[in-house]
Design an enzyme around this catalytic site. Structure first.
Site, mmCIF file in Angstrom:
data_model
loop_
_atom_site.group_PDB
_atom_site.id
_atom_site.type_symbol
_atom_site.label_atom_id
_atom_site.label_comp_id
_atom_site.label_asym_id
_atom_site.label_seq_id
_atom_site.Cartn_x
_atom_site.Cartn_y
_atom_site.Cartn_z
ATOM 1 N N GLU A 1 4.337 -8.873 -13.438
ATOM 2 C CA GLU A 1 3.645 -9.542 -12.335
ATOM 3 C C GLU A 1 3.028 -10.879 -12.728
ATOM 4 O OE1 GLU A 1 1.266 -6.435 -10.542
ATOM 5 O OE2 GLU A 1 3.058 -5.503 -9.694
ATOM 6 N N GLU B 1 -5.703 -2.952 -1.683
ATOM 7 C CA GLU B 1 -5.149 -4.154 -2.302
ATOM 8 C C GLU B 1 -4.810 -5.134 -1.181
ATOM 9 O OE1 GLU B 1 -1.784 -3.232 -4.777
ATOM 10 O OE2 GLU B 1 -2.787 -1.541 -5.737
ATOM 11 N N ARG C 1 7.321 1.794 -13.765
ATOM 12 C CA ARG C 1 6.269 2.741 -13.378
ATOM 13 C C ARG C 1 6.824 3.766 -12.396
ATOM 14 N NH1 ARG C 1 2.376 -1.084 -9.519
ATOM 15 N NH2 ARG C 1 4.061 -1.941 -8.261
ATOM 16 N N ASN D 1 -1.114 6.054 -7.716
ATOM 17 C CA ASN D 1 -0.990 4.730 -7.111
ATOM 18 C C ASN D 1 0.260 4.691 -6.245
ATOM 19 O OD1 ASN D 1 -2.045 1.755 -7.322
ATOM 20 N ND2 ASN D 1 0.181 1.588 -7.426
ATOM 21 N N GLU D 2 0.072 4.430 -4.972
ATOM 22 C CA GLU D 2 1.177 4.206 -4.036
ATOM 23 C C GLU D 2 2.291 5.238 -4.153
ATOM 24 O OE1 GLU D 2 2.499 0.160 -4.483
ATOM 25 O OE2 GLU D 2 0.942 -0.585 -3.164
ATOM 26 N N TRP E 1 7.343 -10.128 -5.547
ATOM 27 C CA TRP E 1 8.379 -9.099 -5.399
ATOM 28 C C TRP E 1 9.251 -9.218 -4.155
ATOM 29 C CZ3 TRP E 1 6.887 -6.737 -0.921
ATOM 30 C CH2 TRP E 1 5.518 -6.669 -0.646
ATOM 31 N N MET F 1 4.103 -13.650 -12.083
ATOM 32 C CA MET F 1 4.258 -14.614 -10.987
ATOM 33 C C MET F 1 3.437 -14.218 -9.752
ATOM 34 S SD MET F 1 6.185 -16.723 -12.474
ATOM 35 C CE MET F 1 6.562 -17.838 -11.118
ATOM 36 N N HIS F 2 2.581 -13.231 -9.888
ATOM 37 C CA HIS F 2 1.791 -12.729 -8.748
ATOM 38 C C HIS F 2 0.397 -13.339 -8.793
ATOM 39 C CE1 HIS F 2 -0.314 -9.969 -6.093
ATOM 40 N NE2 HIS F 2 0.781 -9.278 -5.861
HETATM 41 C C1 GAL Z 1 1.258 -2.964 -5.210
HETATM 42 C C2 GAL Z 1 0.838 -2.158 -6.429
HETATM 43 C C3 GAL Z 1 0.117 -3.019 -7.431
HETATM 44 C C4 GAL Z 1 0.859 -4.303 -7.640
HETATM 45 C C5 GAL Z 1 1.020 -5.013 -6.313
HETATM 46 C C6 GAL Z 1 1.717 -6.336 -6.436
HETATM 47 O O1 GAL Z 1 2.310 -2.365 -4.541
HETATM 48 O O2 GAL Z 1 0.010 -1.079 -6.087
HETATM 49 O O3 GAL Z 1 -0.004 -2.324 -8.641
HETATM 50 O O4 GAL Z 1 2.093 -4.019 -8.209
HETATM 51 O O5 GAL Z 1 1.779 -4.204 -5.472
HETATM 52 O O6 GAL Z 1 1.829 -6.951 -5.170
#
Ligand code: GAL
Length: 644
Positions: free
Chosen positions: A364, A316, A106, A144-145, A324, A366-367
């Site tokens: 993601e 978030e 991304r 986003n970010e 990560w 594993m998130h």
């Molecule tokens: C943020 C991001 C999200 C997701 C998240 C995972 O930085 O905006 O899309 O990737 O981290 O922790």
């Protein structure tokens, strides 16, 4: 009045439509009221160029809205679909080694690419026209970010061309640029703007003025990119416009971006940030591995409250292990609740968890989410629901008055010191954050101030370390200021073009101090202070008529006073910072505490909160100096005192 609410990030395009109603109902039952969607969905909104498929988004918004949820709709511009690259083969940003960055994750775009900006305007307009008046869409998120994954500085030909235009607009003539940058040095003088390249790939270091202008330009490109979207959205909606910023990101001026938005928000991953972005050593990381750094979240809450001019969210919130960071432990039970309350304590209007259900596929998988991949409750959900119950039917709180301590944060200084650290460890964020920690250890509430703050009158103490070049507005504000100001180290050390000021640092006559020499210190090279602790990383040799109130063990001035101004001639280590911040607060007439690591306090006119970031109980009544408080606070404990 601030109305506090909880929410969640949801990806309807990841799940069968038949699952949406149940998901929406469970969100509402848990007490969530906001749901953010859409920010990565471009390939499903427009699978091939011009083939718009918005019907599913219509139904998703209706399903969520009919369950009583308010939707934050994201523009999908952080994830251009693969076909976009066929239309704009040169839209990718290039890395510092001169290689285009690839498709397959991304943020694969260059902020300077006019064709991609036009595509972003097009998709934003399509969404704005369709949903701008939709009663369920109650806020918008742009992209986003920005900056995440090192995406602000691009070394592409597209960026180079835009940089030359930017330089021409800034400097007017190439002679003026040569003069400003000092290009007589090493025969770097240019004959025309067309000759100027980017500062990467030079044989040895490029001119720091060249770098600083490139960083300024890159920041301006983010602001301009964001503005393309806000201008379109404004024409179609009166809902607030928001962007979700990140932790410890200094590559662009968030105050400048924030000026075009209504609310600032940030993405709060305390455990990921501790592992990934902390300067502290192993012992600290081990002690806080399941809780996060006790000051990192609060710092960003205060920063983004300033960026949002009082209005801010957590868009978030980490709900469990992330995927990560180098290590990804699970939060201590209670921390998801603590992080949420801490955001509210600093004035957040909303805290949204990332994400609803853990995805079983892709990057993601594993998130953690609030649900496991098989839709059972994950531990974070119960804590979110607990906060919802605790907010109960009285989620409102009075808006905040200013704190008594102001701490300046200046993105341009981060660029200056990233360009010319003069010692590997000199990092602007690290310096300001160290001061913030020292102030928090003293139990103080802090407002972060932009570098052009005109009115310092609300503050008893203003702290401004490492501000590379004073803005004229801030100089004037300091001249009028009657409270205590703590300036330095390395403040006023540069002109806007990275030269040494003619008057010599700190370039502020009222300080009656001249920095004659500086040195950076290697690990192990700290210089003790007579009052305790030491200077590490950086120290200065000063002279002048100001009063020396503390010296280093080798006999140089460490702290100088001139009227209501204090100059700090070095970078205090942890113990020295704790002591010096307390002393400055005391001189400013502010009562202070000496809090143990882990225990933190946040006080507003309406409430006082105590938070325990330690993995063990901490004493509360004694360090707080308040016998009416409980004797101790449990691990992950939150103690809230409602005033009046
Ligand atoms: C943020 C991001 C999200 C997701 C998240 C995972 O930085 O905006 O899309 O990737 O981290 O922790």
């Amino acid at each position: 009045m601030i109305r506090r609410a909880l929410g969640v990030c949801y990806y309807p395009e990841h799940w069968p439509e038949s699952q949406w109603p149940e998901d929406a109902a469970r969100m509402a039952t848990a007490g969530l009221t906001w749901v953010r969607i859409g920010e990565f969905a471009w390939s499903r909104l427009e699978p091939t160029p011009g083939d718009l498929r918005l019907d599913w988004l219509d139904r998703a918004i209706a399903t969520l809205g009919n369950a009583g949820l308010r939707v934050v709709l994201g523009t999908p511009t952080a994830t251009p679909p693969r076909w976009m690259l066929d239309r704009h083969p040169d839209m990718l940003a290039w890395d510092r080694d001169g290689r285009p960055r690839g498709f397959g994750s991304r943020r694969h775009y260059d902020f300077s690419h006019a064709g991609y900006r036009a595509e972003c305007a097009r998709i934003t307009r399509i969404l704005a026209e369709r949903y701008g008046a939709n009663p369920h869409v109650a806020a918008w998120q742009t992209d986003n970010e920005y900056a995440c994954h090192d995406t602000v500085l691009s070394y592409s030909p597209v960026a180079a061309a835009a940089f030359r235009q930017w330089l021409a607009a800034r400097h007017g003539t190439v002679e003026a640029l040569n003069e400003a940058w000092g290009n007589v040095f090493w025969s770097m003088e240019y004959n025309s703007f067309d000759q100027i390249g980017l500062p990467n790939l030079t044989v040895t270091e490029a001119n720091p003025a060249h770098w600083l202008d490139f960083r300024r330009f890159s920041s301006d490109q983010v602001v301009a990119f964001n503005r393309v979207q806000t201008e379109i959205l404004r024409a179609h909606t009166s809902a607030p416009l928001i962007h979700n910023y990140m932790g410890r990101i200094t590559e662009f001026d968030h105050f400048a971006t924030g000026a075009d938005l209504d609310v600032a928000s940030w993405d709060n991953y305390p455990l990921g940030f501790l592992e990934d972005r902390s300067d502290e050593g192993e012992a600290w990381k081990a002690a806080f591995q399941r809780q996060g750094d006790p000051d990192f979240q609060a710092f960003h809450h205060d920063l983004y409250r300033a960026v949002g001019r009082g209005r801010w969210w957590v868009m978030e919130q980490q709900p469990g292990p992330v995927n990560w960071a180098p290590y990804n432990p699970a939060p201590l039970p209670g921390m998801v609740r603590l992080w949420t309350w801490e955001a509210f304590a600093h004035g957040a209007e909303a805290v949204c968890y990332f994400r609803w259900r853990q995805a079983p596929f892709a990057q993601e998988a594993m998130h953690a989410g609030l649900l496991t991949p098989d839709s059972r409750d994950a531990p974070g959900l119960a804590e979110a629901a607990q906060v919802a119950r605790e907010l109960g039917n009285r989620p409102e709180v009075e808006s905040f008055a200013a704190a008594k301590v102001g701490l300046v944060f200046d993105y341009a200084s981060a660029w200056a010191w990233a360009t010319q650290p003069q010692g590997r460890d000199f990092d602007y964020f690290r310096l300001v954050f160290a001061a913030y920690r020292g102030l928090r250890q003293a139990g103080l509430d802090i407002d972060i101030l932009p570098p052009d703050t005109a009115d310092l009158a609300p503050y008893a103490l203003v702290v401004a370390p490492g501000v590379a070049a004073w803005t004229p507005v801030f100089r004037a504000a300091l001249a009028r200021f009657e409270g205590r100001a703590l300036l330095g180290p390395r403040s006023g050390a540069k002109t806007e073009h990275m030269s040494i000021p003619a008057a010599m640092p700190p370039d502020l006559p009222a300080l009656a101090t001249r920095v004659a020499r500086v040195e950076s210190l290697r690990p192990g090279g700290a210089i003790p202070l007579t009052g305790g602790g030491a200077f590490h990383i950086w120290r200065e040799i000063t002279d002048g008529a100001s009063e020396v109130v503390e010296t280093t063990a080798d006999g140089e001035a460490a702290v100088r006073h001139a009227g209501n101004l204090t100059y700090l001639a070095g970078w205090p280590d942890g113990p020295a910072m704790r002591r010096l911040m307390r002393a400055a607060a005391a001189e400013a007439g502010l009562p202070t505490l000496d809090l143990p690591d882990g225990l933190r306090r946040r006080s507003t006119p309406a409430e006082t909160f105590w938070f325990n970031y330690a993995a063990h109980p901490v004493p509360l009544a004694a360090p707080a100096g308040d016998p009416t408080l409980p004797a101790e606070l449990a691990p992950a404990g939150v103690h809230r005192v409602v005033k009046g």
